[in-house]
Every structure is written in structure tokens, then in C-alpha cells.
Design a protein around this motif. Sequence first.
Motif, PDB file in Angstrom:
ATOM      1  N   MET A   1       0.827  -1.208   0.000  1.00  7.14           N
ATOM      2  CA  MET A   1       0.000   0.000   0.000  1.00  7.14           C
ATOM      3  C   MET A   1       0.858   1.254   0.000  1.00  7.14           C
ATOM      4  SD  MET A   1      -3.142  -0.431  -0.424  1.00  7.14           S
ATOM      5  CE  MET A   1      -4.051   0.996   0.141  1.00  7.14           C
ATOM      6  N   ILE A   2       1.842   1.225   0.895  1.00  4.53           N
ATOM      7  CA  ILE A   2       2.697   2.398   1.014  1.00  4.53           C
ATOM      8  C   ILE A   2       3.434   2.644  -0.288  1.00  4.53           C
ATOM      9  CG2 ILE A   2       4.732   3.359   2.179  1.00  4.53           C
ATOM     10  CD1 ILE A   2       3.744   1.796   4.670  1.00  4.53           C
ATOM     11  N   PHE A   3       3.894   1.526  -0.857  1.00  5.37           N
ATOM     12  CA  PHE A   3       4.593   1.625  -2.131  1.00  5.37           C
ATOM     13  C   PHE A   3       3.693   2.234  -3.204  1.00  5.37           C
ATOM     14  CE2 PHE A   3       5.639  -0.315  -6.235  1.00  5.37           C
ATOM     15  CZ  PHE A   3       6.927   0.172  -6.392  1.00  5.37           C
ATOM     16  N   ASN A   4       2.442   1.723  -3.228  1.00  6.71           N
ATOM     17  CA  ASN A   4       1.484   2.206  -4.203  1.00  6.71           C
ATOM     18  C   ASN A   4       1.247   3.713  -4.088  1.00  6.71           C
ATOM     19  OD1 ASN A   4       0.705   0.491  -6.095  1.00  6.71           O
ATOM     20  ND2 ASN A   4      -0.956  -0.474  -4.907  1.00  6.71           N
ATOM     21  N   ARG A   5       1.093   4.137  -2.833  1.00  4.29           N
ATOM     22  CA  ARG A   5       0.809   5.549  -2.599  1.00  4.29           C
ATOM     23  C   ARG A   5       1.964   6.404  -3.097  1.00  4.29           C
ATOM     24  NH1 ARG A   5      -1.195   6.126   3.205  1.00  4.29           N
ATOM     25  NH2 ARG A   5       0.894   6.884   3.619  1.00  4.29           N
ATOM     26  N   LYS A   6       3.175   5.904  -2.845  1.00  6.30           N
ATOM     27  CA  LYS A   6       4.357   6.652  -3.283  1.00  6.30           C
ATOM     28  C   LYS A   6       4.435   6.720  -4.799  1.00  6.30           C
ATOM     29  CE  LYS A   6       7.778   6.746   0.341  1.00  6.30           C
ATOM     30  NZ  LYS A   6       8.944   6.078   0.914  1.00  6.30           N
ATOM     31  N   THR A   7       4.083   5.611  -5.449  1.00  7.67           N
ATOM     32  CA  THR A   7       4.120   5.598  -6.910  1.00  7.67           C
ATOM     33  C   THR A   7       3.134   6.616  -7.468  1.00  7.67           C
ATOM     34  OG1 THR A   7       4.198   3.228  -6.543  1.00  7.67           O
ATOM     35  CG2 THR A   7       4.354   3.990  -8.827  1.00  7.67           C
ATOM     36  N   THR A   8       1.920   6.583  -6.895  1.00  6.96           N
ATOM     37  CA  THR A   8       0.897   7.534  -7.352  1.00  6.96           C
ATOM     38  C   THR A   8       1.412   8.953  -7.201  1.00  6.96           C
ATOM     39  OG1 THR A   8      -0.606   5.998  -6.288  1.00  6.96           O
ATOM     40  CG2 THR A   8      -1.571   7.991  -7.240  1.00  6.96           C
ATOM     41  N   GLU A   9       1.953   9.196  -6.023  1.00  2.97           N
ATOM     42  CA  GLU A   9       2.478  10.535  -5.731  1.00  2.97           C
ATOM     43  C   GLU A   9       3.503  10.947  -6.782  1.00  2.97           C
ATOM     44  OE1 GLU A   9       2.619  13.602  -2.588  1.00  2.97           O
ATOM     45  OE2 GLU A   9       1.219  12.122  -3.322  1.00  2.97           O
ATOM     46  N   LYS A  10       4.396  10.015  -7.068  1.00  2.00           N
ATOM     47  CA  LYS A  10       5.460  10.306  -8.031  1.00  2.00           C
ATOM     48  C   LYS A  10       4.912  10.536  -9.434  1.00  2.00           C
ATOM     49  CE  LYS A  10       9.965   8.743  -6.521  1.00  2.00           C
ATOM     50  NZ  LYS A  10      10.899   7.614  -6.465  1.00  2.00           N
ATOM     51  N   THR A  11       3.936   9.687  -9.810  1.00  2.00           N
ATOM     52  CA  THR A  11       3.353   9.816 -11.146  1.00  2.00           C
ATOM     53  C   THR A  11       2.715  11.186 -11.310  1.00  2.00           C
ATOM     54  OG1 THR A  11       2.710   7.545 -10.761  1.00  2.00           O
ATOM     55  CG2 THR A  11       2.015   8.539 -12.842  1.00  2.00           C
ATOM     56  N   VAL A  12       1.913  11.541 -10.296  1.00  2.00           N
ATOM     57  CA  VAL A  12       1.232  12.837 -10.356  1.00  2.00           C
ATOM     58  C   VAL A  12       2.266  13.959 -10.438  1.00  2.00           C
ATOM     59  CG1 VAL A  12      -0.185  14.455  -9.069  1.00  2.00           C
ATOM     60  CG2 VAL A  12      -0.823  12.061  -9.167  1.00  2.00           C
TER      61      VAL A  12
END
Lengths: 297, 270
Positions: A1-12
Motif C-alpha cells: 500500500m505504502i509503495f502504491n501511494r508513493k508511486t501515485t504521488e510520483k506519477t502525479v
Amino acid sequence: MIFNRKTTEKTVHSMFFLITTVSLTVLSLIMLFLFTESIPLFETVSIKDFLFGEFWYPTDEPAEFGILSLIIGSLYVTIISSVIAIPLGLMTAIYLAEIASERMAEIVKPIVEMLASLPSIVIGFFGMVVISPLLQETFDVPIGLNLFNASLMLAFMIIPTICSLSEDAIHSVPVALKEASLALGATHLETIIKVVIPASISGICTAVILGMSRAIGETMVVLMIAGGAAMIPTSIFDPVRPMPASIAAEMAETPFGGEHYHALFATGLVLFIFTLMFNMVAAYISNKYRQVGEASL
Amino acid sequence: MKVKKYIALLIATSLLIPGMSLAERLVLKGSTTVLPIAQKVSEAYMKMNPDVKISLSGGGSSNGIKAIIDGTTDIGNASRFIKGKEVKLAVTKGVYPVPHRIALDCIVPVVHKSNGVSNLTVKQLRNIYLGKIRNWSEVGGANKRIVVISRDSSSGTYDAWKSLVMKKKRVVPSALTVPSNGGLVQAISNTKGAVGYIALGYVTKTIKTLKVEGIRGSEKTTKQGVYPISRPLYMFTKSWPKGKTLDFINYILSVKGQKLVKSVGSIPLY
């Protein structure tokens, strides 16, 4: 989950970065284009002759590319329209923000904003068909298409800009400031002049300068009603040929890649430098006189 | 005009696409005065002959003639006859430019309806546009300042006015300039002391036309060659035209072609 959130953050993050880069690239490419298309002119015409030459005869043999009268035309319409529009725009803003009842403001504000949405060609047409004959009759001047007419129409166009931007600035003055002033025994008028306006001066200055920068860059109105004579005016009823009008009128028919073509781009470059200067001054003022907290007044 | 340039470009690029190169291609270059005629006639011609693609561009009479000499165009448009210098250059390159008269241009001075003046000489017109005559009373009119209205320097009408009336001298800088024929009519009809000039085809009832040297500018006086501010318009070809070029020139000179000439404000040959 944490990884996912970070990826989203980075993508945005990178998406926004990409969008910003694209618009910046496009803008700088346009600027680059403007420069590369203007520079060939200076191989044959010196910068001094271009900026300070009095005669604009781009299609003559030999041609003369002096844009002094064009620059002066642009400055005159900008200054005169500002002289008309600043007091009107500012006073309307003060009225709307401080004096008018809420109902009144609700009626007047949309009307002012509607003025801003009028297409410039409609304003130009109005100046040509209505104001021009009116000026000739009222002031007994030989030409209705002149500096004054163009400035008047430009003033119409920039009043909404000045008005709504300064109204926002005035509106954001803290109520505590006004209450303090009134509590000290100042009248409503004194409060407006001595407290509200100084407190919102940076916003007002920005509004004025943005309005002026719109006036100097406006094309259709000056093309239609400034008269188009490339001369240095001696009265406000003389015709003038501001820079945007000259570019718009001549660009379509000029041979691609010729001296005249490059001269028009160079004129565009001068115009760009003017509006850039206006915007930089606006940014500087709004930074310098920014009201941080109530204590700094 | 910009749009036309793009259209020309589009046509030119479409020809580069293989498979479409079967279409025959015709290139027209030169005078901006001839451009509207060329445009109108080309459209009609391409409708009749879908296998012919015509590409059009302006650039001025000198460019049109130069392109004929250089062989970069099939037809060179010009609002003047070829100069001696150009003929010499052509001959040294082994090219024989052939002129074809395709239409006539007639420009009339116009004033406000209330103006009492009805005739001016070419010299008076020149002096008005040089800024030497400033009041209508100097040419037999009322005591009123003359408001000189001219066209933008890139217009073909301005070009004709400059060569036929101004004798290449400069129009006074204080002259108002308007970007279109419609704008000129509007400005004249609104301004009592105004004088302007316009191609005969664009004259409307809201303005008054002046005689020049006692002759009224009309189709008839232009064809007779007596009206001073008129000139023939030419299309030049490299030696005697052949094939599609000949066909195109013949089309312009036909009854249909000359009707199109009239529709854009120029004067047909017959």
C-alpha cells in the motif's frame, strides 16, 4: 500500500512537471522564433535606424524601416487610455467593494464583467461607426479615426480588467483594519482613502499595469480606429499607427522571408519587450508592497 | 491571403505524395494585384479540370517575372509590362517571356458625398498625396482641410496608385491608411474632407467618384485607354505557352474567364 501511494504521488508529480515543461518549451520556442525571424533585418538596417527612424516606408525602393512613430503611437494610446480608464476602473472598484449595497454590487459586477467579454472587433466597429462621426461633429475635427477615439475604445476594454482586479485587492483588506480606523473616529471616506487604498495598493498597481499591458498589445481596435498614419502625432485628434496595427495590416501581404517580413517580426519583438517590461514591473510592485500582516501598514 | 498561402502549400505538399503525382501541376507566381483574379479563375479551372493542380503565390510583379526567367513558375503575374533590363536578363539566359494581357485595372479617386469638387488633375492628386495641397479651396472646393486616406503599403491598389499618380514619390506620412477596400469606403463616407482611391469594382453609392483630367473612370474609358489611372494586368509565360498553361490562359481570356475577372473588381478586356 505504502509503495502504491508513493508511486501515485510520483506519477502525479512527474505528470505536472511534464505539463509545465511542455508549456514552458512552447513559450520559449515562440520566443526563439520571434528572435530568429527578427535578427536578419539587422544585417541591413542598424538597430538605431530601426528604433529611432521616423519614416516607415517598408515597400518603397529603397525601403525605410523606422518604427519611432509606431512606438510613439503605441505609447500614446496606452497612456491616454490609462488616463481615462484608471480613475474610472478604480472608482468603480472602490464603489463595488466598499460603498455599494450588496444587491447593487450583485447587479453592477456582472455588467462590468460583461464589458470584458465584448469581442474587440465589436468595440472597434462601435468606434468606427458611432464614435468617429460623433467626434467629428462634437469637436469639429477633420478625422474621426484618431488617437483619441482609439484611446477611448481601449479604455472601455481595460476598465473591466482594472476594476475586477482592484476590487479583489480592496475586498481582501482585513475588516479589522477598517474597524480600527472607524473606531478611531475616521469617517467612511477617510477610512477608504487613508486605510483601505494604502492597504491594497500593491493589488491596485498590478491591476493598473496589467490593464496597460493589455492596451499596448491590443490589435483589432487600433487597426480599425487609430487611423493608421505612421506619423508622430501633434494633437490627440491626429491619426496614429500603433505597432500591433502595423503588423496586422502588413503581415498578410508581405513576401515571406523578405526584409519587410523580418521588420514586422522585429516590431513584434519590440512590442514583446514592452509588454514583458509591464509585466515585470507589475510583479515587482506586487512583491515589494505586499501587505504581510496588519502591523506593516 | 495567409489562408491562400496555406492552401497553396497544401496543394504543393499533396503533390509530393506518390500516387497523386498523376495530376498535372501549374504554378502561378507574382503580383498581388493579379492574385485575386488568379485565385478566382484557378478555382473555377480546377473544378472543370480536376486532374490539374494549381499552386498560387504572391510576391510582387518583379518576383513573378523573375520566376519566369528562372523557370521556377509556369505563369508569372505582373501588374506592369516587362522592363528592358529584365528582357536583357531573360535573353542572356535563353528565355523568351511572352506577355498575355488578361485584364485591366482602373482606380478612381473618391470623396465624401457632400464634396463640391468633381474633377482633379493627376498633378493635383499627386500634390494632395504629397501633402503640398492641404485645403479643398486650393482645388476649387470649400474651405476645408483635406483628409488624405491611403491604402496599406502592401496592397496592390496602393502599388498602382504609387506608380500611376505618385510617380514613385512617397505618400505623406500623415495620410490615414486603411487595411481594406471596405474600410476605405467606410472612412470616406464618414469623413467630410476625405479623399481616397479605390478599384472601380468596389465603388458604392455611399461615396462620390471624381473625374481625372476631365475623364470619368469607367469600363469604357479604361478600355479606350484614355483614363489616366488605369493599367493592363499581365500574365507572362516562358516562350509561347503549351499544354495546360495554354489551356489556362485561354480560359482566362474566354467569356467565362473574363466574367470572373469582373467579379473580383477588375475590368474585363471585352
